[in-house]
Design a protein around this motif. Structure first.
Motif, PDB file in Angstrom:
ATOM      1  N   MET A   1       0.883  -1.135  -0.082  1.00 17.00           N
ATOM      2  CA  MET A   1      -0.077  -0.119   0.060  1.00 17.00           C
ATOM      3  C   MET A   1       1.010   1.295   0.025  1.00 17.00           C
ATOM      4  O   MET A   1       1.811   1.439   0.749  1.00 17.00           O
ATOM      5  CB  MET A   1      -0.953  -0.043   1.112  1.00 17.00           C
ATOM      6  N   LEU A   2       0.695   2.219  -0.761  1.00 16.69           N
ATOM      7  CA  LEU A   2       1.355   3.432  -0.779  1.00 16.69           C
ATOM      8  C   LEU A   2       0.870   4.282   0.328  1.00 16.69           C
ATOM      9  O   LEU A   2      -0.265   4.425   0.533  1.00 16.69           O
ATOM     10  CB  LEU A   2       0.926   4.218  -2.411  1.00 16.69           C
ATOM     11  N   PRO A   3       1.835   5.076   0.697  1.00 18.90           N
ATOM     12  CA  PRO A   3       1.586   6.001   1.850  1.00 18.90           C
ATOM     13  C   PRO A   3       0.619   7.020   1.412  1.00 18.90           C
ATOM     14  O   PRO A   3       0.455   7.762   0.245  1.00 18.90           O
ATOM     15  CB  PRO A   3       2.829   6.805   2.021  1.00 18.90           C
ATOM     16  N   PRO A   4      -0.553   7.486   2.109  1.00 15.93           N
ATOM     17  CA  PRO A   4      -1.469   8.386   1.753  1.00 15.93           C
ATOM     18  C   PRO A   4      -1.029   9.842   1.363  1.00 15.93           C
ATOM     19  O   PRO A   4       0.116  10.330   2.135  1.00 15.93           O
ATOM     20  CB  PRO A   4      -2.767   8.388   2.967  1.00 15.93           C
ATOM     21  N   ILE A   5      -1.517  10.674   0.206  1.00 12.32           N
ATOM     22  CA  ILE A   5      -1.361  12.108   0.120  1.00 12.32           C
ATOM     23  C   ILE A   5      -2.712  12.820   0.460  1.00 12.32           C
ATOM     24  O   ILE A   5      -3.627  12.388  -0.343  1.00 12.32           O
ATOM     25  CB  ILE A   5      -0.704  12.272  -1.315  1.00 12.32           C
ATOM     26  N   ASN A   6      -2.722  13.851   1.233  1.00 14.82           N
ATOM     27  CA  ASN A   6      -3.793  14.226   1.868  1.00 14.82           C
ATOM     28  C   ASN A   6      -3.910  15.802   0.834  1.00 14.82           C
ATOM     29  O   ASN A   6      -5.005  16.340   0.905  1.00 14.82           O
ATOM     30  CB  ASN A   6      -3.915  14.632   3.229  1.00 14.82           C
ATOM     31  N   ALA A   7      -2.823  16.272   0.486  1.00 12.03           N
ATOM     32  CA  ALA A   7      -2.796  17.473  -0.280  1.00 12.03           C
ATOM     33  C   ALA A   7      -1.653  17.616  -0.921  1.00 12.03           C
ATOM     34  O   ALA A   7      -0.798  16.760  -1.131  1.00 12.03           O
ATOM     35  CB  ALA A   7      -2.728  18.605   0.930  1.00 12.03           C
ATOM     36  N   LEU A   8      -1.559  18.361  -2.036  1.00 12.18           N
ATOM     37  CA  LEU A   8      -0.620  18.517  -3.140  1.00 12.18           C
ATOM     38  C   LEU A   8       0.055  19.846  -3.267  1.00 12.18           C
ATOM     39  O   LEU A   8      -0.718  20.679  -2.929  1.00 12.18           O
ATOM     40  CB  LEU A   8      -1.039  18.123  -4.603  1.00 12.18           C
ATOM     41  N   VAL A   9       1.138  20.079  -3.401  1.00 10.78           N
ATOM     42  CA  VAL A   9       1.987  21.203  -3.736  1.00 10.78           C
ATOM     43  C   VAL A   9       2.499  21.080  -5.173  1.00 10.78           C
ATOM     44  O   VAL A   9       3.227  20.163  -5.287  1.00 10.78           O
ATOM     45  CB  VAL A   9       3.180  21.424  -2.693  1.00 10.78           C
ATOM     46  N   ILE A  10       2.069  21.978  -6.018  1.00  5.58           N
ATOM     47  CA  ILE A  10       2.777  21.981  -7.559  1.00  5.58           C
ATOM     48  C   ILE A  10       3.889  22.752  -7.417  1.00  5.58           C
ATOM     49  O   ILE A  10       3.529  24.148  -7.155  1.00  5.58           O
ATOM     50  CB  ILE A  10       1.641  22.254  -8.275  1.00  5.58           C
ATOM     51  N   MET A  11       4.956  22.589  -7.645  1.00  4.59           N
ATOM     52  CA  MET A  11       6.150  23.410  -7.458  1.00  4.59           C
ATOM     53  C   MET A  11       7.235  23.589  -8.399  1.00  4.59           C
ATOM     54  O   MET A  11       7.179  22.648  -9.542  1.00  4.59           O
ATOM     55  CB  MET A  11       7.029  22.925  -6.317  1.00  4.59           C
ATOM     56  N   GLY A  12       8.083  24.602  -8.442  1.00  2.14           N
ATOM     57  CA  GLY A  12       8.904  24.526  -9.630  1.00  2.14           C
ATOM     58  C   GLY A  12       9.238  26.208  -9.870  1.00  2.14           C
ATOM     59  O   GLY A  12       8.399  27.110  -9.166  1.00  2.14           O
ATOM     60  N   VAL A  13      10.168  26.395 -10.756  1.00  4.72           N
ATOM     61  CA  VAL A  13      10.293  27.907 -10.959  1.00  4.72           C
ATOM     62  C   VAL A  13       9.463  28.572 -11.568  1.00  4.72           C
ATOM     63  O   VAL A  13       8.551  27.957 -12.248  1.00  4.72           O
ATOM     64  CB  VAL A  13      11.785  27.861 -11.737  1.00  4.72           C
ATOM     65  N   ALA A  14       9.278  30.033 -11.808  1.00  5.71           N
ATOM     66  CA  ALA A  14       8.600  30.557 -12.502  1.00  5.71           C
ATOM     67  C   ALA A  14       8.390  30.148 -13.933  1.00  5.71           C
ATOM     68  O   ALA A  14       9.496  29.711 -14.578  1.00  5.71           O
ATOM     69  CB  ALA A  14       8.993  32.360 -12.633  1.00  5.71           C
ATOM     70  N   GLY A  15       7.313  30.016 -14.503  1.00  5.58           N
ATOM     71  CA  GLY A  15       7.087  29.949 -15.730  1.00  5.58           C
ATOM     72  C   GLY A  15       6.672  28.271 -16.000  1.00  5.58           C
ATOM     73  O   GLY A  15       6.527  27.996 -17.163  1.00  5.58           O
ATOM     74  N   CYS A  16       6.889  27.396 -15.053  1.00  2.00           N
ATOM     75  CA  CYS A  16       6.704  25.976 -15.160  1.00  2.00           C
ATOM     76  C   CYS A  16       5.433  25.371 -15.116  1.00  2.00           C
ATOM     77  O   CYS A  16       5.084  24.383 -15.781  1.00  2.00           O
ATOM     78  CB  CYS A  16       7.589  25.441 -14.245  1.00  2.00           C
ATOM     79  N   GLY A  17       4.489  26.260 -14.984  1.00  2.00           N
ATOM     80  CA  GLY A  17       2.899  25.986 -15.070  1.00  2.00           C
ATOM     81  C   GLY A  17       2.313  25.794 -13.918  1.00  2.00           C
ATOM     82  O   GLY A  17       1.340  24.929 -13.776  1.00  2.00           O
ATOM     83  N   LYS A  18       2.814  26.033 -12.614  1.00  2.00           N
ATOM     84  CA  LYS A  18       2.328  25.700 -11.416  1.00  2.00           C
ATOM     85  C   LYS A  18       0.792  26.212 -11.315  1.00  2.00           C
ATOM     86  O   LYS A  18      -0.020  25.090 -11.165  1.00  2.00           O
ATOM     87  CB  LYS A  18       2.982  26.483 -10.379  1.00  2.00           C
ATOM     88  N   SER A  19       0.470  27.244 -11.736  1.00  2.00           N
ATOM     89  CA  SER A  19      -1.039  27.793 -11.398  1.00  2.00           C
ATOM     90  C   SER A  19      -1.680  27.001 -12.351  1.00  2.00           C
ATOM     91  O   SER A  19      -2.965  26.478 -12.039  1.00  2.00           O
ATOM     92  CB  SER A  19      -1.088  29.288 -11.601  1.00  2.00           C
ATOM     93  N   SER A  20      -1.514  26.772 -13.581  1.00  2.13           N
ATOM     94  CA  SER A  20      -2.308  26.279 -14.525  1.00  2.13           C
ATOM     95  C   SER A  20      -2.400  24.786 -14.345  1.00  2.13           C
ATOM     96  O   SER A  20      -3.553  24.175 -14.593  1.00  2.13           O
ATOM     97  CB  SER A  20      -1.624  26.235 -16.069  1.00  2.13           C
ATOM     98  N   VAL A  21      -1.327  24.148 -13.872  1.00  2.00           N
ATOM     99  CA  VAL A  21      -1.486  22.854 -13.573  1.00  2.00           C
ATOM    100  C   VAL A  21      -2.300  22.532 -12.317  1.00  2.00           C
ATOM    101  O   VAL A  21      -3.232  21.514 -12.221  1.00  2.00           O
ATOM    102  CB  VAL A  21      -0.220  21.940 -13.311  1.00  2.00           C
TER     103      VAL A  21
END
Length: 174
Positions: A1-21
């Motif tokens: 069984m995989l460990p549970p993920i309760n929330a996500l952070v979409i991370m990276g440098v400016a321009g990588c698409g964080k907000s859109s993804v």
């Protein structure tokens, strides 16, 4: 069984698409988007707009607010997806300590692609001159727990969101 993920952070440098993804993932699963840039204090926005890189001290209060927002969403029963640069491991550890079961999706990007995308964004406070400082600060999340790395240079927003959504579903809490 995989460990549970309760929330996500979409991370990276400016321009990588964080907000859109982040928005696309939320559309796929009904999660609550949290736009990290919306919580920067005015002084941080002023500095970045002037091409002045933020320091750890500049980011500290902002990260605290993001921790609070993540917890608030989880407490309300609304799994959040935070778009946040989270460039340093210490920033990610601070977020992890506030929210157990926090997953990170790192949108990896080359400096050339990041500069092109930032130059094409109308009305955003981040100037292209800040790209070098973003990469200088970046500590890629190599071998960190609950982290998915995606190539944002070669995949479009729907592909990135679908991959992140699929990965998150594999880690759904019981």
């Amino acid at each position: 069984m995989l460990p549970p993920i309760n929330a996500l952070v979409i991370m990276g440098v400016a321009g990588c698409g964080k907000s859109s993804v982040s928005q696309a993932i939320c559309a796929l699963n009904g999660a609550t988007p949290i736009e990290g840039d919306a919580f920067h204090p005015a002084e941080n926005i002023r500095k970045m707009s002037a091409g002045i890189p933020l320091t750890d001290a500049d980011r500290s209060g902002w990260l605290g607010i993001l921790c609070d927002e993540l917890r608030r969403s989880i407490d309300a029963g609304q799994p959040p997806v935070l778009s946040c640069s989270a460039l340093k491991r210490s920033y990610r550890e601070r977020l992890r300590s506030a929210v157990p079961g926090l997953g990170f999706v790192y949108l990896e990007l080359t400096p050339a692609v990041a500069a092109r995308r930032v130059a094409e964004r109308p009305g955003h406070f981040m100037p292209t001159s800040m790209i070098d400082s973003q990469f200088a600060t970046l500590e890629p999340p190599v071998d960190e727990p609950l982290t998915l790395v995606l190539d944002a240079s070669r995949q479009d927003i729907p592909q990135l969101a679908a991959a992140a959504h699929h990965w998150w579903r594999q880690h759904e809490p019981d």
